[in-house]
Scaffold this active site. Structure first.
Site, PDB file in Angstrom:
ATOM      1  N   ARG A 123      -6.514  19.934  -7.203  1.00 12.81           N
ATOM      2  CA  ARG A 123      -5.777  21.209  -7.334  1.00 12.81           C
ATOM      3  C   ARG A 123      -4.748  21.417  -6.227  1.00 12.81           C
ATOM      4  O   ARG A 123      -4.366  22.556  -5.942  1.00 12.81           O
ATOM      5  CB  ARG A 123      -6.725  22.403  -7.404  1.00 12.81           C
ATOM      6  N   LYS A 145      10.385  21.822  -7.140  1.00 17.08           N
ATOM      7  CA  LYS A 145      10.156  21.464  -8.549  1.00 17.08           C
ATOM      8  C   LYS A 145       9.649  20.036  -8.576  1.00 17.08           C
ATOM      9  O   LYS A 145      10.307  19.122  -8.078  1.00 17.08           O
ATOM     10  CB  LYS A 145      11.465  21.517  -9.335  1.00 17.08           C
ATOM     11  N   GLU A 187      26.357  16.482  -7.434  1.00 14.63           N
ATOM     12  CA  GLU A 187      25.497  17.635  -7.081  1.00 14.63           C
ATOM     13  C   GLU A 187      26.061  18.374  -5.859  1.00 14.63           C
ATOM     14  O   GLU A 187      25.898  19.598  -5.733  1.00 14.63           O
ATOM     15  CB  GLU A 187      24.060  17.188  -6.796  1.00 14.63           C
ATOM     16  N   LYS A 227      21.573  25.213  -1.699  1.00 15.87           N
ATOM     17  CA  LYS A 227      20.343  25.138  -2.501  1.00 15.87           C
ATOM     18  C   LYS A 227      19.240  25.979  -1.860  1.00 15.87           C
ATOM     19  O   LYS A 227      18.518  26.699  -2.554  1.00 15.87           O
ATOM     20  CB  LYS A 227      19.892  23.683  -2.676  1.00 15.87           C
ATOM     21  N   GLU A 237      12.781  30.071 -10.641  1.00 13.51           N
ATOM     22  CA  GLU A 237      13.862  30.022 -11.633  1.00 13.51           C
ATOM     23  C   GLU A 237      13.742  31.055 -12.741  1.00 13.51           C
ATOM     24  O   GLU A 237      13.665  30.739 -13.929  1.00 13.51           O
ATOM     25  CB  GLU A 237      13.980  28.604 -12.242  1.00 13.51           C
ATOM     26  N   ARG A 241      18.369  31.041  -9.578  1.00  8.26           N
ATOM     27  CA  ARG A 241      18.199  29.574  -9.481  1.00  8.26           C
ATOM     28  C   ARG A 241      18.865  28.851 -10.653  1.00  8.26           C
ATOM     29  O   ARG A 241      19.210  27.684 -10.570  1.00  8.26           O
ATOM     30  CB  ARG A 241      16.704  29.215  -9.380  1.00  8.26           C
ATOM     31  N   ASN A 245      22.088  25.054 -12.518  1.00  7.26           N
ATOM     32  CA  ASN A 245      22.288  24.299 -13.753  1.00  7.26           C
ATOM     33  C   ASN A 245      23.764  24.158 -14.124  1.00  7.26           C
ATOM     34  O   ASN A 245      24.089  23.622 -15.188  1.00  7.26           O
ATOM     35  CB  ASN A 245      21.540  24.969 -14.922  1.00  7.26           C
ATOM     36  N   HIS A 248      25.107  21.251 -16.087  1.00  6.05           N
ATOM     37  CA  HIS A 248      23.966  20.488 -16.603  1.00  6.05           C
ATOM     38  C   HIS A 248      23.688  20.717 -18.091  1.00  6.05           C
ATOM     39  O   HIS A 248      23.006  19.901 -18.703  1.00  6.05           O
ATOM     40  CB  HIS A 248      22.703  20.786 -15.775  1.00  6.05           C
ATOM     41  N   HIS A 252      23.537  17.195 -19.344  1.00  2.61           N
ATOM     42  CA  HIS A 252      22.327  16.562 -19.879  1.00  2.61           C
ATOM     43  C   HIS A 252      22.556  16.035 -21.292  1.00  2.61           C
ATOM     44  O   HIS A 252      22.059  14.971 -21.654  1.00  2.61           O
ATOM     45  CB  HIS A 252      21.149  17.552 -19.896  1.00  2.61           C
ATOM     46  N   HIS A 264      23.650  10.238 -14.486  1.00  2.00           N
ATOM     47  CA  HIS A 264      23.476  11.690 -14.344  1.00  2.00           C
ATOM     48  C   HIS A 264      24.683  12.319 -13.641  1.00  2.00           C
ATOM     49  O   HIS A 264      25.218  13.332 -14.089  1.00  2.00           O
ATOM     50  CB  HIS A 264      22.187  11.960 -13.561  1.00  2.00           C
TER      51      HIS A 264
HETATM   52  N1  LIG Z   1      12.997  18.250  -8.470  1.00  2.00           N
HETATM   53  C1  LIG Z   1      14.258  18.619  -8.566  1.00  2.00           C
HETATM   54  O1  LIG Z   1      14.632  19.732  -8.229  1.00  2.00           O
HETATM   55  C2  LIG Z   1      15.238  17.618  -9.070  1.00  2.00           C
HETATM   56  C3  LIG Z   1      16.606  17.876  -8.946  1.00  2.00           C
HETATM   57  C4  LIG Z   1      17.497  16.904  -9.370  1.00  2.00           C
HETATM   58  C5  LIG Z   1      17.041  15.708  -9.932  1.00  2.00           C
HETATM   59  N2  LIG Z   1      15.689  15.494 -10.047  1.00  2.00           N
HETATM   60  C6  LIG Z   1      15.180  14.252 -10.614  1.00  2.00           C
HETATM   61  O2  LIG Z   1      15.613  13.166  -9.796  1.00  2.00           O
HETATM   62  C7  LIG Z   1      15.648  11.989 -10.587  1.00  2.00           C
HETATM   63  C8  LIG Z   1      16.902  11.240 -10.269  1.00  2.00           C
HETATM   64  O3  LIG Z   1      16.922  10.930  -8.897  1.00  2.00           O
HETATM   65  P1  LIG Z   1      17.503   9.545  -8.358  1.00  2.00           P
HETATM   66  O4  LIG Z   1      18.849   9.312  -8.919  1.00  2.00           O
HETATM   67  O5  LIG Z   1      17.337   9.539  -6.897  1.00  2.00           O
HETATM   68  O6  LIG Z   1      16.564   8.505  -9.130  1.00  2.00           O
HETATM   69  P2  LIG Z   1      15.629   7.318  -8.654  1.00  2.00           P
HETATM   70  O7  LIG Z   1      14.544   7.786  -7.806  1.00  2.00           O
HETATM   71  O8  LIG Z   1      15.256   6.561  -9.876  1.00  2.00           O
HETATM   72  O9  LIG Z   1      16.593   6.404  -7.800  1.00  2.00           O
HETATM   73  C9  LIG Z   1      17.667   5.748  -8.437  1.00  2.00           C
HETATM   74  C10 LIG Z   1      17.650   4.252  -8.099  1.00  2.00           C
HETATM   75  O10 LIG Z   1      18.029   4.083  -6.746  1.00  2.00           O
HETATM   76  C11 LIG Z   1      17.145   3.216  -6.082  1.00  2.00           C
HETATM   77  N3  LIG Z   1      17.203   3.616  -4.665  1.00  2.00           N
HETATM   78  C12 LIG Z   1      16.597   4.653  -4.075  1.00  2.00           C
HETATM   79  N4  LIG Z   1      16.979   4.752  -2.788  1.00  2.00           N
HETATM   80  C13 LIG Z   1      17.849   3.740  -2.572  1.00  2.00           C
HETATM   81  C14 LIG Z   1      18.593   3.323  -1.443  1.00  2.00           C
HETATM   82  N5  LIG Z   1      18.550   3.983  -0.282  1.00  2.00           N
HETATM   83  N6  LIG Z   1      19.385   2.240  -1.564  1.00  2.00           N
HETATM   84  C15 LIG Z   1      19.471   1.574  -2.742  1.00  2.00           C
HETATM   85  N7  LIG Z   1      18.806   1.932  -3.857  1.00  2.00           N
HETATM   86  C16 LIG Z   1      18.004   3.014  -3.759  1.00  2.00           C
HETATM   87  C17 LIG Z   1      15.840   3.404  -6.788  1.00  2.00           C
HETATM   88  O11 LIG Z   1      15.001   2.284  -6.623  1.00  2.00           O
HETATM   89  C18 LIG Z   1      16.292   3.586  -8.233  1.00  2.00           C
HETATM   90  O12 LIG Z   1      16.462   2.334  -8.838  1.00  2.00           O
HETATM   91  C19 LIG Z   1      15.528  12.413 -12.024  1.00  2.00           C
HETATM   92  O13 LIG Z   1      14.242  12.108 -12.497  1.00  2.00           O
HETATM   93  C20 LIG Z   1      15.712  13.933 -11.986  1.00  2.00           C
HETATM   94  O14 LIG Z   1      15.009  14.598 -12.992  1.00  2.00           O
HETATM   95  C21 LIG Z   1      14.793  16.433  -9.618  1.00  2.00           C
HETATM   96 ZN   LIG Z   2      21.459  17.203 -11.548  1.00  2.00          ZN
END
Ligand SMILES: NC(=O)c1ccc[n+]([C@@H]2O[C@H](COP(=O)([O-])OP(=O)(O)OC[C@H]3O[C@@H](n4cnc5c(N)ncnc54)[C@H](O)[C@@H]3O)[C@@H](O)[C@H]2O)c1
Ligand SMILES: [Zn+2]
Length: 363
Positions: A123, A145, A187, A227, A237, A241, A245, A248, A252, A264
């Site tokens: 939990r 999130k 972003e 942020k 949200e 918040r 979006n 997005h 999306h 993205h």
């Molecule tokens: N929680 C939130 O508020 C929030 C906000 C925005 C996005 N997200 C989520 O984030 C995700 C996308 O994030 P992302 O683009 O970081 O994805 P990711 O974690 O898949 O990373 C993208 C790629 O980069 C590689 N990588 C990571 N760090 C690296 C580095 N320093 N050098 C080289 N390669 C590296 C990873 O291995 C992966 O292949 C989505 O799932 C999205 O839904 C969440």
């Molecule tokens: Zn985004």
């Protein structure tokens, strides 16, 4: 190293600077007593920054932590209940208690997944975020999130669960690919449009890809501050918040319709352009913001005309149909975000049936 404090249901710090991975153990021990800690990373990040010989692993050992590791296959497909289940099983089999912790070392996928596992194990246990992509640093690692994807859609299972600490070592950005830079940059542009026009000027004035030291840290902190202010006002949200979006709704839909061929960041860049142009066309905002955004995105390396052509070839009808399936649609209406001027965005509740026409006027 510079810090920013987040004050929501929990107060925590974000620390940013060069070489932080070497000091991580000491920083973490200020918020967590020595305990078991499991570093979660994908295979790419583990190869670059994790593993038993890495700075982070060794600094945790030196600070007295009992270090475990969990590694998964990179990619959005693995932000799943199956992967989360494997983490939970590892914690249980390694007899992690409620006093022990998780550490997300990676991009947004790792952060969301690890946070979700932390929110659900017994939990809720504590966790630390060490984002390694620009997107995870300026966006995903802050705000609490967490979640995983279901077969029916992205981020459909999740929890609000805040970390104890967020640490960003800016040195990890040296290995980002151009796609990963653009994901983070869009972003940051979004953050500037929502809440800080000076961030937009700074982004235009220098190339973040070659920045180091305070210049890089300060730029990232500006995006984070936008942020942070929003999340502090509306952690769950239900109101402001939703400003996050911006870009997005269309973004999306473009990402999904391209079969994730359009990253993205590029999809959100196109989404911001379409939503801004449409709002101007509808007379909700005065003209000029879409043009300003287009010029900035082009300067930052986005191929703006190609992006709009790609979105146009998907077409307003398909984009609207896809966006209606998004969880941002609330029943018969959807909240759209659009800029009034750089640094100020507004929300408009639009009947979903008008979405196709809205997208068409922005394309
Ligand atoms: N929680 C939130 O508020 C929030 C906000 C925005 C996005 N997200 C989520 O984030 C995700 C996308 O994030 P992302 O683009 O970081 O994805 P990711 O974690 O898949 O990373 C993208 C790629 O980069 C590689 N990588 C990571 N760090 C690296 C580095 N320093 N050098 C080289 N390669 C590296 C990873 O291995 C992966 O292949 C989505 O799932 C999205 O839904 C969440
Ligand atoms: Zn985004």
């Amino acid at each position: 190293m510079k810090t920013l404090t987040i004050n929501c249901s929990k107060q925590y710090e974000i620390a940013i600077g060069s070489g932080i991975l070497y000091k991580a153990g000491r920083c973490i021990s200020k918020v967590l007593p020595a305990c078991k800690i499991c570093i979660v990373s994908d295979e790419n990040v583990r190869a670059l920054y994790g593993g038993e010989q890495s700075a982070i692993y060794q600094s945790l050992l030196s600070a007295g932590f009992d270090v475990y590791e969990y590694t998964f296959t990179p990619g959005e497909d693995h932000k799943s209940l199956e992967t989360a289940g494997e983490i939970l099983d590892l914690l249980a089999n390694s007899r992690f208690s409620r006093e022990d912790a998780l550490l997300a070392l990676g991009g947004g996928v790792t952060g969301d997944l690890t946070g979700f596992a932390a929110a659900t194990y017994m939990r809720g246990i504590r966790f630390v975020q060490i984002p390694t992509t620009l997107l995870a640093c300026v966006d995903a690692s802050v705000g609490g999130k967490t979640g995983v994807n279901l077969r029916a859609g992205k981020n459909l299972a999740g929890a609000f669960w805040q970390p104890e600490l967020v640490l960003t070592d800016t040195d990890v950005f040296t290995t980002l690919t151009e796609d990963l830079w653009q994901d983070g940059l869009s972003e940051m542009v979004k953050a500037g449009m929502i809440g800080d026009p000076s961030l937009l000027r700074d982004l235009a004035d220098g190339d973040i890809r070659t920045m180091t030291g305070d210049a890089l840290t300060d730029l990232i902190l500006k995006a984070l501050a936008v942020k942070a202010r929003i999340v502090e006002k509306d952690e769950r949200e239900t109101g402001v918040r939703r400003l996050l979006n911006f870009g997005h709704t269309a973004g999306h839909a473009i990402e999904t319709c391209s079969g994730y061929e359009i990253s993205h960041g590029r999809a959100v860049a196109a989404g911001m352009l379409i939503e801004s142009a449409a709002a101007e066309h509808k007379g909700w905002a005065s003209k000029g913001n879409a043009e300003l955004l287009g010029n900035l995105l082009a300067k930052l390396g986005f191929d703006v005309s190609e992006l709009l052509t790609q979105a146009g070839s998907i077409g307003a009808a398909v984009l609207a149909e896809t966006a209606k399936g998004d969880k941002k649609a609330h029943g018969d209406t959807i909240i759209l975000v659009y800029p009034m001027r750089p640094g100020l965005c507004k929300m408009h509740e639009l009947p979903v049936d008008d979405l196709e026409d809205f997208f068409r006027s922005g394309l």
